[in-house]
Motif scaffolding. Structure first.
Motif, PDB file in Angstrom:
ATOM      1  N   ASP A 182      -9.751   0.654   2.888  1.00 30.73           N
ATOM      2  CA  ASP A 182      -9.396  -0.439   1.978  1.00 30.73           C
ATOM      3  C   ASP A 182      -9.985  -0.256   0.589  1.00 30.73           C
ATOM      4  O   ASP A 182      -9.494  -0.819  -0.380  1.00 30.73           O
ATOM      5  CB  ASP A 182      -9.859  -1.778   2.558  1.00 30.73           C
ATOM      6  CG  ASP A 182      -9.024  -2.212   3.752  1.00 30.73           C
ATOM      7  OD1 ASP A 182      -7.879  -1.736   3.883  1.00 30.73           O
ATOM      8  OD2 ASP A 182      -9.523  -3.029   4.563  1.00 30.73           O
ATOM      9  N   ASN A 183     -11.053   0.510   0.488  1.00 32.10           N
ATOM     10  CA  ASN A 183     -11.730   0.684  -0.795  1.00 32.10           C
ATOM     11  C   ASN A 183     -11.239   1.897  -1.580  1.00 32.10           C
ATOM     12  O   ASN A 183     -11.710   2.142  -2.688  1.00 32.10           O
ATOM     13  CB  ASN A 183     -13.240   0.811  -0.576  1.00 32.10           C
ATOM     14  CG  ASN A 183     -13.850  -0.462  -0.012  1.00 32.10           C
ATOM     15  OD1 ASN A 183     -13.490  -1.562  -0.434  1.00 32.10           O
ATOM     16  ND2 ASN A 183     -14.760  -0.319   0.944  1.00 32.10           N
ATOM     17  N   ALA A 184     -10.326   2.648  -1.002  1.00 32.00           N
ATOM     18  CA  ALA A 184      -9.799   3.825  -1.700  1.00 32.00           C
ATOM     19  C   ALA A 184      -9.016   3.384  -2.936  1.00 32.00           C
ATOM     20  O   ALA A 184      -8.364   2.327  -2.940  1.00 32.00           O
ATOM     21  CB  ALA A 184      -8.908   4.647  -0.777  1.00 32.00           C
ATOM     22  N   SER A 185      -9.056   4.219  -3.972  1.00 30.09           N
ATOM     23  CA  SER A 185      -8.327   3.898  -5.207  1.00 30.09           C
ATOM     24  C   SER A 185      -8.244   5.140  -6.077  1.00 30.09           C
ATOM     25  O   SER A 185      -9.052   6.064  -5.953  1.00 30.09           O
ATOM     26  CB  SER A 185      -9.027   2.771  -5.983  1.00 30.09           C
ATOM     27  OG  SER A 185     -10.303   3.197  -6.418  1.00 30.09           O
ATOM     28  N   GLY A 186      -7.265   5.167  -6.946  1.00 32.10           N
ATOM     29  CA  GLY A 186      -7.184   6.244  -7.926  1.00 32.10           C
ATOM     30  C   GLY A 186      -6.655   7.551  -7.358  1.00 32.10           C
ATOM     31  O   GLY A 186      -5.908   7.579  -6.380  1.00 32.10           O
TER      32      GLY A 186
ATOM     33  N   GLU B  36       1.379  -0.693 -11.578  1.00 30.73           N
ATOM     34  CA  GLU B  36       0.891  -1.790 -12.416  1.00 30.73           C
ATOM     35  C   GLU B  36       1.954  -2.873 -12.564  1.00 30.73           C
ATOM     36  O   GLU B  36       1.665  -4.077 -12.430  1.00 30.73           O
ATOM     37  CB  GLU B  36       0.477  -1.260 -13.783  1.00 30.73           C
ATOM     38  CG  GLU B  36      -0.087  -2.319 -14.706  1.00 30.73           C
ATOM     39  CD  GLU B  36      -0.583  -1.755 -16.021  1.00 30.73           C
ATOM     40  OE1 GLU B  36      -1.105  -2.543 -16.835  1.00 30.73           O
ATOM     41  OE2 GLU B  36      -0.446  -0.532 -16.237  1.00 30.73           O
TER      42      GLU B  36
ATOM     43  N   ARG C  45       0.833  -1.202   0.000  1.00 33.65           N
ATOM     44  CA  ARG C  45       0.000   0.000   0.000  1.00 33.65           C
ATOM     45  C   ARG C  45       0.868   1.252   0.000  1.00 33.65           C
ATOM     46  O   ARG C  45       1.685   1.458   0.903  1.00 33.65           O
ATOM     47  CB  ARG C  45      -0.955   0.020   1.193  1.00 33.65           C
ATOM     48  CG  ARG C  45      -1.901   1.235   1.184  1.00 33.65           C
ATOM     49  CD  ARG C  45      -3.100   1.021   2.086  1.00 33.65           C
ATOM     50  NE  ARG C  45      -3.909  -0.108   1.620  1.00 33.65           N
ATOM     51  CZ  ARG C  45      -5.044  -0.514   2.215  1.00 33.65           C
ATOM     52  NH1 ARG C  45      -5.480   0.134   3.290  1.00 33.65           N
ATOM     53  NH2 ARG C  45      -5.713  -1.538   1.735  1.00 33.65           N
TER      54      ARG C  45
ATOM     55  N   ASP D 209      -0.635  -1.393  -4.402  1.00 30.20           N
ATOM     56  CA  ASP D 209      -1.936  -0.795  -4.078  1.00 30.20           C
ATOM     57  C   ASP D 209      -1.720   0.710  -3.911  1.00 30.20           C
ATOM     58  O   ASP D 209      -1.483   1.204  -2.815  1.00 30.20           O
ATOM     59  CB  ASP D 209      -2.478  -1.426  -2.791  1.00 30.20           C
ATOM     60  CG  ASP D 209      -3.800  -0.807  -2.351  1.00 30.20           C
ATOM     61  OD1 ASP D 209      -4.417  -0.077  -3.147  1.00 30.20           O
ATOM     62  OD2 ASP D 209      -4.199  -1.044  -1.195  1.00 30.20           O
TER      63      ASP D 209
ATOM     64  N   ARG E 146      -2.609   4.753  -4.085  1.00 31.19           N
ATOM     65  CA  ARG E 146      -3.628   5.803  -4.012  1.00 31.19           C
ATOM     66  C   ARG E 146      -2.883   7.138  -4.096  1.00 31.19           C
ATOM     67  O   ARG E 146      -1.859   7.319  -3.449  1.00 31.19           O
ATOM     68  CB  ARG E 146      -4.385   5.742  -2.686  1.00 31.19           C
ATOM     69  CG  ARG E 146      -5.178   4.446  -2.469  1.00 31.19           C
ATOM     70  CD  ARG E 146      -4.427   3.436  -1.601  1.00 31.19           C
ATOM     71  NE  ARG E 146      -5.125   2.146  -1.507  1.00 31.19           N
ATOM     72  CZ  ARG E 146      -6.042   1.883  -0.594  1.00 31.19           C
ATOM     73  NH1 ARG E 146      -6.356   2.794   0.316  1.00 31.19           N
ATOM     74  NH2 ARG E 146      -6.621   0.707  -0.562  1.00 31.19           N
TER      75      ARG E 146
ATOM     76  N   ALA F 231      -6.917   7.825   2.909  1.00 27.48           N
ATOM     77  CA  ALA F 231      -6.518   6.955   1.796  1.00 27.48           C
ATOM     78  C   ALA F 231      -5.711   5.763   2.292  1.00 27.48           C
ATOM     79  O   ALA F 231      -5.796   4.661   1.736  1.00 27.48           O
ATOM     80  CB  ALA F 231      -5.706   7.752   0.775  1.00 27.48           C
TER      81      ALA F 231
ATOM     82  N   GLU G 191     -15.560   9.642  -1.059  1.00 25.09           N
ATOM     83  CA  GLU G 191     -14.883   8.374  -0.772  1.00 25.09           C
ATOM     84  C   GLU G 191     -13.965   8.442   0.436  1.00 25.09           C
ATOM     85  O   GLU G 191     -13.751   7.429   1.105  1.00 25.09           O
ATOM     86  CB  GLU G 191     -14.098   7.920  -2.004  1.00 25.09           C
ATOM     87  CG  GLU G 191     -14.984   7.636  -3.215  1.00 25.09           C
ATOM     88  CD  GLU G 191     -14.205   7.122  -4.415  1.00 25.09           C
ATOM     89  OE1 GLU G 191     -13.080   6.608  -4.200  1.00 25.09           O
ATOM     90  OE2 GLU G 191     -14.704   7.238  -5.549  1.00 25.09           O
TER      91      GLU G 191
ATOM     92  N   TRP H   6       2.028   5.433 -11.403  1.00 26.26           N
ATOM     93  CA  TRP H   6       0.969   4.542 -11.854  1.00 26.26           C
ATOM     94  C   TRP H   6       1.532   3.397 -12.689  1.00 26.26           C
ATOM     95  O   TRP H   6       1.063   2.246 -12.585  1.00 26.26           O
ATOM     96  CB  TRP H   6      -0.081   5.309 -12.649  1.00 26.26           C
ATOM     97  CG  TRP H   6      -0.964   6.155 -11.790  1.00 26.26           C
ATOM     98  CD1 TRP H   6      -1.043   7.516 -11.758  1.00 26.26           C
ATOM     99  CD2 TRP H   6      -1.883   5.678 -10.808  1.00 26.26           C
ATOM    100  NE1 TRP H   6      -1.948   7.925 -10.818  1.00 26.26           N
ATOM    101  CE2 TRP H   6      -2.489   6.825 -10.216  1.00 26.26           C
ATOM    102  CE3 TRP H   6      -2.249   4.411 -10.356  1.00 26.26           C
ATOM    103  CZ2 TRP H   6      -3.442   6.723  -9.211  1.00 26.26           C
ATOM    104  CZ3 TRP H   6      -3.196   4.307  -9.344  1.00 26.26           C
ATOM    105  CH2 TRP H   6      -3.781   5.455  -8.779  1.00 26.26           C
TER     106      TRP H   6
END
Length: 329
Positions: free
Chosen positions: A225-229, A161, A113, A166, A168, A221, A309, A157
């Motif tokens: 756990d659901n944070a993204s982008g 990948e 993370r 993970d 954010r 962030a 979010e 980013w």
């Protein structure tokens, strides 16, 4: 995540030191990195410093980072050179090579993370009249800092990948508020405005956010756990530098902050004043190229993802101004 071990790079910066303080208050263990040992000394005074480890490490040197990442549960990467006048290549290298080194070290140490501090400079200010959200990118970055933020976020980013991280990303606008060890370009004009060193102000777009809200976004962030982008932090989008200076004078009548703003058609006078200052050793902050960039776009940003979010509730504009003034008076 409370009680976990978090690595924070750039921990003596405006975001970094406030972030370290808040993480300690929430019972995290923090590994705070600084480039020079003496720059970390003020961090030792924080409540909870027994859970604080200060490591000296340069993001341009990759050798020590994997050891620093060992045993960490997450990385918050804030380290950068925030300057409009520094050496261009160093600004770019610190951003790009820095991301490469710390991300790869985190991945090698099993840290998945990562919260990366970017900027609305990576989102961009064009097209004018359009509200820019998390899908926008600055494809016209020319100044070193804007290029550094844009390039390093794109690299972040790409690495996420490649390395299955993970990631954010937080994209703040100009950060106001106190508790900084040294002024950043977002706040360093406050002192000169207060002292009356500006005969007039300029209507340069100045979207802003309080440093406390930036810290809250990083921690949300981290913990969600659901944070993204990407998360844009620009709650105060309609203000200009002239509005800031005028509000300083209204809130603090004893200061000499300018009441009047130069019309945009006369901005060349501001460029000339800046040029004269450069003859006497003052760093240039308003070249013709910079001024053209300011007025080509605007400061319309969409911060709704951070609100919806991450649960952000913004400090008021006056609080942003007051807390910054109080820090420099």
């Amino acid at each position: 995540m409370s009680g976990k071990r978090i690595v924070v790079t750039g921990s003596n910066g405006h975001i970094g030191n406030n972030l370290v303080r808040e993480l300690l208050s929430k019972d995290y263990s923090v590994v705070a990195t600084v480039r020079d040992s003496h720059k970390g000394e003020p961090l030792n005074d924080f409540t909870g410093a027994e859970r604080l480890t200060i490591e000296v490490a340069d993001v341009l040197e990759k050798d020590s980072w994997q050891q620093i990442m060992q045993g960490a549960d997450a990385l918050i990467h804030t380290a950068t050179i925030y300057s409009t006048t520094g050496e261009s290549q160093l600004i770019l290298d610190t951003a790009n090579i820095g991301v490469e080194n710390v991300f790869r070290a985190a991945a090698a140490a099993g840290v998945k993370r990562i919260i990366h501090t970017s900027s609305t400079a990576a989102v961009g200010s064009t097209p004018k009249g359009v509200v820019k959200d998390h899908t926008f990118w600055n494809d016209e970055a020319r100044e070193p800092y804007s290029r550094a933020k844009t390039e390093s976020e794109r690299l972040a980013w790409s690495l996420a990948e490649e390395l299955s991280l993970d990631l954010r990303v937080i994209n703040p606008s100009a950060i106001l508020g106190g508790s900084f060890f040294r002024p950043t370009p977002s706040v360093d004009f406050f002192e000169e405005a207060i002292q009356g060193k500006y005969p007039f102000s300029l209507k340069i777009p100045f979207p802003c956010v309080h440093v406390d809200d930036v810290v809250s976004a990083h921690i949300a962030a981290l913990e969600n756990d659901n944070a993204s982008g990407r998360y844009i932090l620009a709650p105060h989008t309609t203000y200009t530098v002239a509005d800031i200076m005028r509000r300083i004078r209204q809130l603090y009548p004893q200061t000499k902050s300018p009441k009047r703003a130069l019309p945009n058609r006369l901005v060349s006078l501001g460029i000339f004043q800046d040029w004269l200052g450069g003859l006497f050793g003052k760093p240039r902050t308003l070249t013709r190229r910079i001024a053209k960039g300011f007025f080509k776009g605007d400061s319309l940003f969409d911060s709704s993802r951070a609100e919806n979010e991450l649960g952000l509730e913004w400090k008021e504009f006056d609080t942003c101004v007051k807390d910054t003034v109080e820090a420099v008076l």
